[in-house]
Scaffold this motif. Structure first.
Motif, PDB file in Angstrom:
ATOM      1  N   LYS A  70      -3.844  13.236  -0.969  1.00  0.00           N
ATOM      2  CA  LYS A  70      -5.172  12.848  -1.418  1.00  0.00           C
ATOM      3  C   LYS A  70      -5.918  11.991  -0.395  1.00  0.00           C
ATOM      4  CE  LYS A  70      -4.090  12.990  -6.364  1.00  0.00           C
ATOM      5  NZ  LYS A  70      -4.039  12.224  -7.634  1.00  0.00           N
ATOM      6  N   LYS A  71      -5.189  11.207   0.367  1.00  0.00           N
ATOM      7  CA  LYS A  71      -5.838  10.251   1.253  1.00  0.00           C
ATOM      8  C   LYS A  71      -5.969  10.726   2.696  1.00  0.00           C
ATOM      9  CE  LYS A  71      -4.498   6.221  -1.499  1.00  0.00           C
ATOM     10  NZ  LYS A  71      -3.863   4.898  -1.498  1.00  0.00           N
ATOM     11  N   THR A  72      -5.446  11.930   2.969  1.00  0.00           N
ATOM     12  CA  THR A  72      -5.569  12.460   4.326  1.00  0.00           C
ATOM     13  C   THR A  72      -5.984  13.933   4.253  1.00  0.00           C
ATOM     14  OG1 THR A  72      -3.295  13.280   4.550  1.00  0.00           O
ATOM     15  CG2 THR A  72      -3.680  10.947   5.034  1.00  0.00           C
ATOM     16  N   SER A  82       0.829  -1.206   0.000  1.00  0.00           N
ATOM     17  CA  SER A  82       0.000   0.000   0.000  1.00  0.00           C
ATOM     18  C   SER A  82       0.867   1.261   0.000  1.00  0.00           C
ATOM     19  CB  SER A  82      -0.926   0.007   1.210  1.00  0.00           C
ATOM     20  OG  SER A  82      -0.170  -0.016   2.417  1.00  0.00           O
ATOM     21  N   GLU A 122      -8.757   4.156  12.271  1.00  0.00           N
ATOM     22  CA  GLU A 122      -9.225   5.454  11.824  1.00  0.00           C
ATOM     23  C   GLU A 122      -9.454   6.381  13.016  1.00  0.00           C
ATOM     24  OE1 GLU A 122      -9.547   6.643   8.837  1.00  0.00           O
ATOM     25  OE2 GLU A 122      -8.812   4.815   7.894  1.00  0.00           O
ATOM     26  N   PHE A 169       2.325   5.953  -1.206  1.00  0.00           N
ATOM     27  CA  PHE A 169       1.161   6.466  -0.495  1.00  0.00           C
ATOM     28  C   PHE A 169       1.029   7.973  -0.719  1.00  0.00           C
ATOM     29  CE2 PHE A 169      -1.006   8.110   3.301  1.00  0.00           C
ATOM     30  CZ  PHE A 169      -2.143   7.331   3.272  1.00  0.00           C
ATOM     31  N   ASP A 170      -0.140   8.401  -1.207  1.00  0.00           N
ATOM     32  CA  ASP A 170      -0.388   9.818  -1.485  1.00  0.00           C
ATOM     33  C   ASP A 170      -1.065  10.448  -0.274  1.00  0.00           C
ATOM     34  OD1 ASP A 170      -0.958  12.296  -2.469  1.00  0.00           O
ATOM     35  OD2 ASP A 170      -1.653  11.594  -4.424  1.00  0.00           O
ATOM     36  N   HIS A 171      -0.239  11.069   0.539  1.00  0.00           N
ATOM     37  CA  HIS A 171      -0.726  11.668   1.779  1.00  0.00           C
ATOM     38  C   HIS A 171      -1.646  12.856   1.510  1.00  0.00           C
ATOM     39  CE1 HIS A 171      -0.544  12.901   6.019  1.00  0.00           C
ATOM     40  NE2 HIS A 171       0.031  11.731   6.262  1.00  0.00           N
TER      41      HIS A 171
END
Length: 538
Positions: free
Chosen positions: A255-257, A239, A282, A251-253
């Motif tokens: 876009k995903k956070t 991942s 989460e 990991f695209d921080h």
């Protein structure tokens, strides 16, 4: 021609022997006609010519050789057109003596094979890859015949088999002759294609102890010992990571956070912020602080002095690079040396709690900050900016000395203030030359202390004094050749008071013992002491 004569001689000798004895048997006759000794291998057949020679047909000679020297493969090679002998021309195959000869002695070399020039392409084993550079004796052992050398990989490379026979003997199914470590096995045909750095990984790194079945396929199974997160980020390594480069994170921080990474944050390690396995749930993700001070409290060199709004001065590009514009956001623009001064030099207390430490119009005078730096100890007043400015406290002084009672001209214009003003009480400094230059006075005050009467500020070595005009004692005659110290012998302060009477200098030369008084000039002249003028007494 020589051989012809040799035959005649032998026939003649033979006739003589026949004549001399009628009991000469066939063995002796063959030995007599033999052109030379055979090799040791043929020695036992040396007196049995028919074992190797067919006197009826020379064309059958090659067939006779092959009957004994079949080597279990020469005859098959010739029939199947394989091997070295099978690739020879038909004429050469039937004529063994074309390459091999006999009757040259016991130790004669009848196999005319030169390893250095031998063309291995004429055999069934083509030399390619690393074999082309291998020495002959590496494969052809001294105790073996050339044709008996093995042609399979395993026979030669058994000792080099790191698989210890577990992968069988068909080395060529994976390896190549160009490089033993370069394998030809296509791993992509399995259910685990090799990508990225896996292509360069050795087989035994995954297949431990040559175990190829049930090999794990997940990243975590193999790389658990390399997991610097210690399981805090779970087991789905893919991942974030990929097989191309372990350090390259996917990991695209942004876009995903809800905390996009900019500047130095893009290069920070995950564990710098995620310190306790919070990415697993989460719920725990929401506990992570998003304000600068939440993470960088321990990095705050101000110790909370400037509050917690770090972003008002700092950026994520560089912690050391400040973006606070003091010129626009305050009424005290920073110029000159003030640009390089640390904030804490002026803001001593808490920036928000203690307003007295924040510059305003009431506290913008130089003396407010530089009172302890005032070398004048307050004697020059509080208006520092009348002489100094922000460019340089020491060098960029704008004080005009020419407006004082001592204008700076000549070398004085390039002299440092401290050379004359030994203390900060500038007004107490004397303007007399000898006050500063007493140590430079080579006359030792014998010419007085009014240096300016001879010297000027342009150069200490440049001087001009006209004794005739400046005094009432004219220098002429022999006096022109004497030095100043011949007359001015004692120290004096200010104006000189040297005597003008001749006797004061020439008392020791007065042969009259002062019988004619002190006025030597009445008889003598300055041109010569012996020059006497008596006209005035006639």
């Amino acid at each position: 021609m020589h051989q012809f004569y040799l035959v005649i001689v032998r026939l003649t000798l033979l006739l003589c022997l026949v004549t001399a004895s009628s009991v000469l048997n066939a063995e002796s006759l063959e030995s007599l006609l033999m052109p030379g000794e055979v090799i040791k291998g043929h020695e036992k057949y040396e007196h049995e010519c028919t074992q190797c020679h067919d006197t009826a047909s020379k064309d059958k000679q090659g067939q006779i050789c092959v009957q004994c020297h079949a080597h279990e493969n020469i005859r098959d090679d010739m029939s199947n057109k394989t091997g070295f002998h099978g690739r020879l021309s038909s004429s050469t195959q039937n004529d063994c003596k074309h390459c091999h000869t006999e009757h040259k002695g016991r130790d004669a070399r009848i196999v005319l094979l030169n390893p250095s020039t031998f063309d291995h392409r004429k055999t069934d084993f083509l030399l390619d890859g690393a074999h082309a550079k291998t020495s002959c004796n590496a494969c052809h052992k001294p105790e073996m015949k050339y044709s008996e050398s093995p042609s399979d990989c395993y026979s030669c490379h058994k000792k080099s088999d790191v698989h210890e026979g577990k992968q069988g003997k068909k080395c060529e199914s994976c390896h190549k002759t160009s490089n033993w470590k370069e394998t030809g096995f296509d791993h992509d045909k399995t259910d685990f294609p090799l990508k990225g750095t896996h292509k360069d990984t050795s087989c035994d790194a995954c297949h431990i102890n040559q175990k190829y079945k049930d090999t794990p396929k997940t990243c975590f199974d193999c790389h658990q010992v390399n997991d610097i997160h210690r399981g805090d980020f779970g087991k789905k390594c893919e991942s974030c990571h990929n097989s191309k480069k372990w350090q390259e994170i996917l990991f695209d921080h942004n876009k995903k956070t809800d905390f996009p990474l900019y500047g130095k944050h893009t290069k920070a390690s995950c564990s710098s912020c995620h310190t306790s396995g919070d990415v697993k749930s989460e719920k725990s993700k929401k506990k992570l602080p998003k304000q600068c001070y939440g993470c960088h409290k321990n990095d705050d060199s101000h110790k909370g002095q400037y509050g917690k709004e770090c972003k008002t001065c700092h950026t994520s590009e560089s912690w050391q690079k400040q973006k606070f514009d003091h010129d626009k956001k305050t009424d005290f623009p920073l110029h000159g040396k003030h640009k390089d001064v640390a904030c804490s030099s002026c803001h001593k207390g808490n920036l928000y709690k203690d307003k007295k430490n924040t510059r305003d119009k009431k506290t913008s005078a130089c003396i407010d900050c530089h009172k302890s730096d005032d070398a004048h100890k307050g004697k020059q007043g509080d208006e520092c900016d009348s002489c100094h400015n922000e460019k340089d406290w020491h060098d960029s002084v704008i004080f005009d000395h020419d407006l004082t009672r001592f204008p700076l001209i000549g070398m004085h214009a390039a002299t440092q203030c401290e050379e004359c003003h030994l203390s900060t009480a500038y007004a107490d400094t004397s303007s007399g030359c000898n006050h500063c230059h007493a140590g430079d006075d080579t006359h030792k005050t014998r010419l007085g202390t009014n240096c300016e009467s001879c010297h000027n500020p342009n150069s200490w070595q440049t001087w001009l004094f006209d004794h005739d005009k400046a005094t009432d004692f004219t220098i002429d005659g022999a006096h022109e050749d004497i030095g100043c110290y011949d007359c001015h012998r004692t120290k004096s302060e200010g104006k000189l008071k040297a005597s003008k009477d001749c006797i004061s200098c020439h008392r020791s030369q007065d042969i009259h013992n002062r019988q004619f008084g002190r006025h030597c000039e009445e008889c003598h002249s300055t041109k010569s002491f012996k020059d006497i003028n008596m006209n005035k007494y006639k």
